[in-house]
Scaffold this motif. Structure first.
Motif, PDB file in Angstrom:
ATOM      1  N   TYR A  85       0.849  -1.197   0.000  1.00 13.04           N
ATOM      2  CA  TYR A  85       0.000   0.000   0.000  1.00 13.04           C
ATOM      3  C   TYR A  85       0.882   1.243   0.000  1.00 13.04           C
ATOM      4  O   TYR A  85       1.830   1.360   0.779  1.00 13.04           O
ATOM      5  N   THR A  86       0.566   2.185  -0.864  1.00 17.06           N
ATOM      6  CA  THR A  86       1.318   3.438  -0.922  1.00 17.06           C
ATOM      7  C   THR A  86       0.774   4.469   0.047  1.00 17.06           C
ATOM      8  O   THR A  86       1.420   5.480   0.307  1.00 17.06           O
ATOM      9  N   SER A  87      -0.412   4.229   0.606  1.00 16.97           N
ATOM     10  CA  SER A  87      -1.037   5.145   1.548  1.00 16.97           C
ATOM     11  C   SER A  87      -1.393   4.395   2.822  1.00 16.97           C
ATOM     12  O   SER A  87      -2.122   3.393   2.782  1.00 16.97           O
ATOM     13  N   ALA A  88      -0.877   4.878   3.962  1.00 15.76           N
ATOM     14  CA  ALA A  88      -1.210   4.252   5.240  1.00 15.76           C
ATOM     15  C   ALA A  88      -2.693   4.404   5.550  1.00 15.76           C
ATOM     16  O   ALA A  88      -3.299   3.526   6.181  1.00 15.76           O
ATOM     17  N   GLY A  89      -3.296   5.511   5.089  1.00 17.26           N
ATOM     18  CA  GLY A  89      -4.716   5.717   5.330  1.00 17.26           C
ATOM     19  C   GLY A  89      -5.568   4.698   4.585  1.00 17.26           C
ATOM     20  O   GLY A  89      -6.534   4.160   5.131  1.00 17.26           O
ATOM     21  N   THR A  90      -5.222   4.428   3.334  1.00 19.18           N
ATOM     22  CA  THR A  90      -5.941   3.416   2.556  1.00 19.18           C
ATOM     23  C   THR A  90      -5.775   2.038   3.177  1.00 19.18           C
ATOM     24  O   THR A  90      -6.730   1.257   3.273  1.00 19.18           O
ATOM     25  N   PHE A  91      -4.559   1.734   3.611  1.00 22.74           N
ATOM     26  CA  PHE A  91      -4.307   0.455   4.275  1.00 22.74           C
ATOM     27  C   PHE A  91      -5.153   0.314   5.535  1.00 22.74           C
ATOM     28  O   PHE A  91      -5.779  -0.729   5.771  1.00 22.74           O
ATOM     29  N   THR A  92      -5.186   1.350   6.374  1.00 17.43           N
ATOM     30  CA  THR A  92      -5.951   1.286   7.618  1.00 17.43           C
ATOM     31  C   THR A  92      -7.438   1.095   7.347  1.00 17.43           C
ATOM     32  O   THR A  92      -8.120   0.320   8.029  1.00 17.43           O
ATOM     33  N   THR A  93      -7.958   1.782   6.326  1.00 20.82           N
ATOM     34  CA  THR A  93      -9.369   1.626   5.960  1.00 20.82           C
ATOM     35  C   THR A  93      -9.662   0.191   5.518  1.00 20.82           C
ATOM     36  O   THR A  93     -10.653  -0.421   5.935  1.00 20.82           O
ATOM     37  N   GLN A  94      -8.792  -0.343   4.664  1.00 20.68           N
ATOM     38  CA  GLN A  94      -8.973  -1.717   4.183  1.00 20.68           C
ATOM     39  C   GLN A  94      -8.841  -2.719   5.319  1.00 20.68           C
ATOM     40  O   GLN A  94      -9.635  -3.665   5.435  1.00 20.68           O
ATOM     41  N   PHE A  95      -7.861  -2.529   6.174  1.00 23.28           N
ATOM     42  CA  PHE A  95      -7.644  -3.423   7.304  1.00 23.28           C
ATOM     43  C   PHE A  95      -8.867  -3.408   8.218  1.00 23.28           C
ATOM     44  O   PHE A  95      -9.358  -4.462   8.626  1.00 23.28           O
ATOM     45  N   SER A  96      -9.356  -2.230   8.543  1.00 23.55           N
ATOM     46  CA  SER A  96     -10.504  -2.117   9.442  1.00 23.55           C
ATOM     47  C   SER A  96     -11.747  -2.765   8.845  1.00 23.55           C
ATOM     48  O   SER A  96     -12.545  -3.385   9.556  1.00 23.55           O
ATOM     49  N   ARG A  97     -11.906  -2.648   7.532  1.00 28.23           N
ATOM     50  CA  ARG A  97     -13.074  -3.234   6.873  1.00 28.23           C
ATOM     51  C   ARG A  97     -13.021  -4.748   6.881  1.00 28.23           C
ATOM     52  O   ARG A  97     -14.028  -5.415   7.118  1.00 28.23           O
ATOM     53  N   LEU A  98     -11.849  -5.301   6.647  1.00 29.43           N
ATOM     54  CA  LEU A  98     -11.732  -6.751   6.551  1.00 29.43           C
ATOM     55  C   LEU A  98     -11.551  -7.435   7.901  1.00 29.43           C
ATOM     56  O   LEU A  98     -11.982  -8.570   8.094  1.00 29.43           O
TER      57      LEU A  98
END
Length: 281
Positions: A85-98
């Motif tokens: 992931y190039t964005s920590a924010g995108t990663f955190t959103t995806q992680f929280s969703r899954l």
């Protein structure tokens, strides 16, 4: 022979995913590994694994992120880059969703739970979980024993989604009740052995700690169903154990049941994140 060739091609693509998690893999990149056309590869991969290549890759990345959160002191930003992931924010959103909780909170609760054998957690779950008196679906898992933990995920057939339609966790050794609406489902089972730890099976994926199984289930309006799911060792083409659903909430539940003195109430989940209790419809 044809089925073996399909399995081998899919396993080859999955191995490539595992070795290149940090890279921006596209469907065409994976198809060239096999090699097939992107269209044929996508259909083949989904037929073999029940997941699209993109969903499977996301599951692998989340599984590696969970291992790094549990076993290292790396920052969330560093881990997000390590898994592509190039964005920590995108990663955190995806992680929280899954996963059902944020990376930081997962790290906290997983470390609190590490070392607790499943038979202790199963006993506490059995004594505290609400009884489902009239389940629409009852699953029997041959070989399950009283100290085991059984995680069940139902995904609506034909639905392209990362989140399960319904899922539950129960102590083994008996029929597993599942609350679900009438529909056709693909059921996935993860059975964690009594002497193993939940983190050993669901985070580290230790080979002897868990078994997996799958079945096709149909629930009719106004009726009930009884299913039998045979479990066995995971195959190279099986999704990561953590792909079954937002197990971060399962780990939170068992951390509370374990009576860990450092337990704090969980932070609010991210918007749209799935919540996990002992039974979800």
């Amino acid at each position: 022979m044809v089925e073996q060739a399909r399995e081998a091609a899919t396993a080859q693509a999955i191995d490539h995913m595992r070795r290149h998690l940090a890279e921006p893999l596209q469907l065409a990149d994976l198809a060239r590994v096999v090699p097939f056309s992107p269209f044929h590869f996508h259909r083949l991969f989904r037929d073999v694994t029940t997941m699209t290549p993109a969903r499977f890759l996301a599951a692998l990345r989340m599984a590696e992120a969970r291992r790094l959160l549990l076993h290292t002191g790396r920052t969330v930003t560093a881990i997000s880059g390590h898994v592509g992931y190039t964005s920590a924010g995108t990663f955190t959103t995806q992680f929280s969703r899954l996963v059902g909780t944020t990376p930081g909170h997962f790290r906290q609760v997983a470390r609190l739970l590490a070392g607790h054998p499943c038979h202790v957690l199963a006993e506490r779950l059995h004594s505290t979980a609400a009884e489902v008196t009239r389940p629409r679906l009852t699953l029997h898992v041959p070989g399950s024993e009283s100290g085991d933990l059984v995680l069940v995920s139902l995904r609506g057939k034909g639905r392209v989604t990362d989140a399960p339609t319904a899922w539950t966790v129960a102590a083994g050794g008996a029929a597993v009740p599942v609350v679900a609406r009438p529909s056709a489902y693909h059921a996935q089972i993860v059975l964690v052995r009594a002497d193993s730890t939940l983190t050993g099976a669901l985070v580290d994926e230790e080979p002897a700690s868990y078994l997996v199984g799958a079945a096709e289930i149909t629930l009719t309006p106004g009726g009930t169903a009884v299913g039998r799911v045979v479990v066995g060792p995971p195959r190279p083409t099986d999704p990561p154990a953590l792909a079954i659903g937002p197990v971060g909430r399962v780990i939170e539940t068992f951390t509370r049941l374990s009576g860990s003195p450092s337990w704090r109430e969980p932070e609010p989940p991210a918007a749209g994140a799935a919540l996990a209790t002992t039974a979800i419809a």
